[in-house]
Write a protein that holds these residues in place. Structure first.
Motif, PDB file in Angstrom:
ATOM      1  N   GLY A 122       0.920  -1.162  -0.067  1.00 29.79           N
ATOM      2  CA  GLY A 122      -0.024  -0.122   0.052  1.00 29.79           C
ATOM      3  C   GLY A 122       0.885   1.451  -0.224  1.00 29.79           C
ATOM      4  O   GLY A 122       0.591   2.387  -0.636  1.00 29.79           O
ATOM      5  N   GLU A 123       1.956   1.295   0.850  1.00 30.86           N
ATOM      6  CA  GLU A 123       2.776   2.280   0.848  1.00 30.86           C
ATOM      7  C   GLU A 123       3.628   2.536  -0.525  1.00 30.86           C
ATOM      8  O   GLU A 123       3.675   3.882  -1.071  1.00 30.86           O
ATOM      9  CB  GLU A 123       4.003   2.179   1.896  1.00 30.86           C
ATOM     10  CG  GLU A 123       3.488   2.194   3.140  1.00 30.86           C
ATOM     11  CD  GLU A 123       2.847   3.691   3.601  1.00 30.86           C
ATOM     12  OE1 GLU A 123       3.557   4.582   3.431  1.00 30.86           O
ATOM     13  OE2 GLU A 123       1.539   3.799   4.172  1.00 30.86           O
ATOM     14  N   ARG A 125       2.265   1.952  -3.472  1.00 28.59           N
ATOM     15  CA  ARG A 125       1.407   2.491  -4.125  1.00 28.59           C
ATOM     16  C   ARG A 125       1.023   3.890  -4.014  1.00 28.59           C
ATOM     17  O   ARG A 125       1.054   4.497  -4.936  1.00 28.59           O
ATOM     18  CB  ARG A 125      -0.090   1.739  -4.075  1.00 28.59           C
ATOM     19  CG  ARG A 125      -1.114   2.329  -5.010  1.00 28.59           C
ATOM     20  CD  ARG A 125      -2.599   1.229  -5.008  1.00 28.59           C
ATOM     21  NE  ARG A 125      -2.317  -0.319  -4.927  1.00 28.59           N
ATOM     22  CZ  ARG A 125      -2.417  -0.784  -3.945  1.00 28.59           C
ATOM     23  NH1 ARG A 125      -3.046  -0.336  -2.848  1.00 28.59           N
ATOM     24  NH2 ARG A 125      -2.310  -2.156  -3.904  1.00 28.59           N
ATOM     25  N   ARG A 126       1.269   4.245  -2.654  1.00 31.76           N
ATOM     26  CA  ARG A 126       1.269   5.713  -2.737  1.00 31.76           C
ATOM     27  C   ARG A 126       2.251   6.606  -2.946  1.00 31.76           C
ATOM     28  O   ARG A 126       2.217   7.584  -3.620  1.00 31.76           O
ATOM     29  CB  ARG A 126       0.850   5.960  -0.956  1.00 31.76           C
ATOM     30  CG  ARG A 126      -0.427   5.582  -0.281  1.00 31.76           C
ATOM     31  CD  ARG A 126      -0.607   6.042   1.152  1.00 31.76           C
ATOM     32  NE  ARG A 126      -0.165   7.242   1.251  1.00 31.76           N
ATOM     33  CZ  ARG A 126       0.427   7.699   2.468  1.00 31.76           C
ATOM     34  NH1 ARG A 126       1.055   6.882   3.450  1.00 31.76           N
ATOM     35  NH2 ARG A 126       0.555   8.961   2.602  1.00 31.76           N
ATOM     36  N   VAL A 127       3.636   5.997  -2.708  1.00 28.88           N
ATOM     37  CA  VAL A 127       4.479   6.850  -3.385  1.00 28.88           C
ATOM     38  C   VAL A 127       4.476   6.856  -4.901  1.00 28.88           C
ATOM     39  O   VAL A 127       4.760   7.938  -5.494  1.00 28.88           O
ATOM     40  CB  VAL A 127       6.022   5.894  -2.904  1.00 28.88           C
ATOM     41  CG1 VAL A 127       7.116   6.531  -3.674  1.00 28.88           C
ATOM     42  CG2 VAL A 127       6.068   6.010  -1.362  1.00 28.88           C
ATOM     43  N   SER A 128       4.132   5.667  -5.376  1.00 27.91           N
ATOM     44  CA  SER A 128       3.885   5.868  -6.978  1.00 27.91           C
ATOM     45  C   SER A 128       3.122   6.885  -7.386  1.00 27.91           C
ATOM     46  O   SER A 128       3.197   7.736  -8.295  1.00 27.91           O
ATOM     47  CB  SER A 128       3.821   4.392  -7.547  1.00 27.91           C
ATOM     48  OG  SER A 128       3.505   4.162  -8.849  1.00 27.91           O
ATOM     49  N   ASP A 129       1.666   7.066  -6.764  1.00 24.89           N
ATOM     50  CA  ASP A 129       0.826   7.824  -6.923  1.00 24.89           C
ATOM     51  C   ASP A 129       1.276   9.192  -6.692  1.00 24.89           C
ATOM     52  O   ASP A 129       1.040  10.178  -7.650  1.00 24.89           O
ATOM     53  CB  ASP A 129      -0.551   7.691  -6.004  1.00 24.89           C
ATOM     54  CG  ASP A 129      -1.211   6.156  -6.578  1.00 24.89           C
ATOM     55  OD1 ASP A 129      -0.993   5.976  -7.593  1.00 24.89           O
ATOM     56  OD2 ASP A 129      -1.998   5.847  -5.573  1.00 24.89           O
ATOM     57  N   CYS A 130       2.241   9.621  -5.662  1.00 22.86           N
ATOM     58  CA  CYS A 130       2.603  10.663  -5.223  1.00 22.86           C
ATOM     59  C   CYS A 130       3.754  11.140  -6.450  1.00 22.86           C
ATOM     60  O   CYS A 130       4.062  12.295  -6.712  1.00 22.86           O
ATOM     61  CB  CYS A 130       3.448  10.993  -4.021  1.00 22.86           C
ATOM     62  SG  CYS A 130       1.995  10.773  -2.659  1.00 22.86           S
ATOM     63  N   THR A 133       2.212  12.830  -9.399  1.00 20.77           N
ATOM     64  CA  THR A 133       1.910  14.241  -9.220  1.00 20.77           C
ATOM     65  C   THR A 133       3.097  15.272  -9.852  1.00 20.77           C
ATOM     66  O   THR A 133       2.837  16.401  -9.962  1.00 20.77           O
ATOM     67  CB  THR A 133       1.427  14.527  -7.655  1.00 20.77           C
ATOM     68  OG1 THR A 133       2.657  14.690  -6.736  1.00 20.77           O
ATOM     69  CG2 THR A 133       0.236  13.725  -7.400  1.00 20.77           C
ATOM     70  N   CYS A 180       2.542  15.206  -0.157  1.00 24.97           N
ATOM     71  CA  CYS A 180       1.559  14.179  -0.979  1.00 24.97           C
ATOM     72  C   CYS A 180       1.479  13.117   0.096  1.00 24.97           C
ATOM     73  O   CYS A 180       0.363  12.644   0.429  1.00 24.97           O
ATOM     74  CB  CYS A 180       2.084  13.833  -2.041  1.00 24.97           C
ATOM     75  SG  CYS A 180       1.018  12.537  -2.839  1.00 24.97           S
ATOM     76  N   LEU A 181       2.734  12.357   0.458  1.00 24.85           N
ATOM     77  CA  LEU A 181       2.647  11.191   1.263  1.00 24.85           C
ATOM     78  C   LEU A 181       1.963  11.453   2.687  1.00 24.85           C
ATOM     79  O   LEU A 181       1.534  10.795   3.469  1.00 24.85           O
ATOM     80  CB  LEU A 181       4.057  10.942   1.726  1.00 24.85           C
ATOM     81  CG  LEU A 181       4.530  10.228   0.403  1.00 24.85           C
ATOM     82  CD1 LEU A 181       6.137   9.868   0.444  1.00 24.85           C
ATOM     83  CD2 LEU A 181       4.161   9.036  -0.075  1.00 24.85           C
ATOM     84  N   GLN A 183      -0.747  13.164   3.353  1.00 24.70           N
ATOM     85  CA  GLN A 183      -2.099  13.492   3.335  1.00 24.70           C
ATOM     86  C   GLN A 183      -2.952  12.105   3.386  1.00 24.70           C
ATOM     87  O   GLN A 183      -2.193  11.137   3.520  1.00 24.70           O
ATOM     88  CB  GLN A 183      -2.372  13.794   1.827  1.00 24.70           C
ATOM     89  CG  GLN A 183      -2.094  15.293   1.529  1.00 24.70           C
ATOM     90  CD  GLN A 183      -2.329  15.802   0.059  1.00 24.70           C
ATOM     91  OE1 GLN A 183      -2.720  14.904  -0.722  1.00 24.70           O
ATOM     92  NE2 GLN A 183      -1.981  17.064  -0.312  1.00 24.70           N
TER      93      GLN A 183
END
Length: 183
Positions: A122-123, A125-130, A133, A180-181, A183
């Motif tokens: 999950g982390e 995925r969050r880093v990739s999404d950030c 941006t 971003c991370l 949030q």
């Protein structure tokens, strides 16, 4: 043994060692060392441990030679008793041997648990999404600096920008990723 009995060479050496006579100590080591080593090998079973124990025995001889009483026994008997007692002390201090199953049970499992893997996924995925941006060139610069290990100079050349501009890109991009991370 009574006090009138003739004194052996070992007894005389022990008396001199009690007076801190180093030459007597060397002589006793050469005279008694092999026999004491044999006693230690029989009790301890390994040469390396017997050699260590022999050094410790002779340290005790140096420190305790004044306790030897020739009226109570022969010098070599005193040395063998001192050596035997030391070897037995070492045996008692050993950790009990474990079978292979017990030893294997003590090895920690370092593999991440399922819960830890899911959190990490999950982390990631969050880093990739950030990263998504960021502007593509800036994301590539951050990846180049922090994942590929490229220098600021190499990145500046790669992106055809001045060195200080590259530093600014990286600093601002990292701040944006952090926000971003969080949030």
């Amino acid at each position: 043994m009574n006090a009138a009995a003739p004194r052996t060479e070992t007894c005389l050496l022990l008396e001199r060692i009690a007076q801190q006579d180093r030459a007597a100590f060397r002589s006793l080591y050469h005279e008694a060392g092999p026999k004491l080593m044999g006693v230690l090998l029989r009790i301890l079973g390994t040469r390396s441990e017997a050699e260590d124990a022999l050094q410790e025995v002779f340290t005790r001889v140096w420190l305790r030679a004044g306790r030897f009483d020739p009226s109570r026994g022969v010098g070599m008997t005193w040395l063998v008793a001192l050596t035997r007692n030391h070897a037995i002390d070492r045996l008692r201090a050993r950790k009990p041997e474990q079978n292979d199953d017990d030893a294997a049970a003590l090895i920690p499992d370092t593999a991440p648990r399922a819960e830890t893997r899911l959190i990490a996924k999950g982390e990631a995925r969050r880093v990739s999404d950030c990263f998504d941006t960021l502007e593509p060139a800036r994301a590539a610069a951050v990846r180049g600096a922090y994942l590929d290990g490229l220098s600021y100079e190499a990145l500046a050349v790669r992106h055809s920008i001045p060195l200080n501009t590259m530093r600014t890109w990286l600093r601002r991009s990292l701040l944006k990723l952090k926000e971003c991370l969080e949030q």
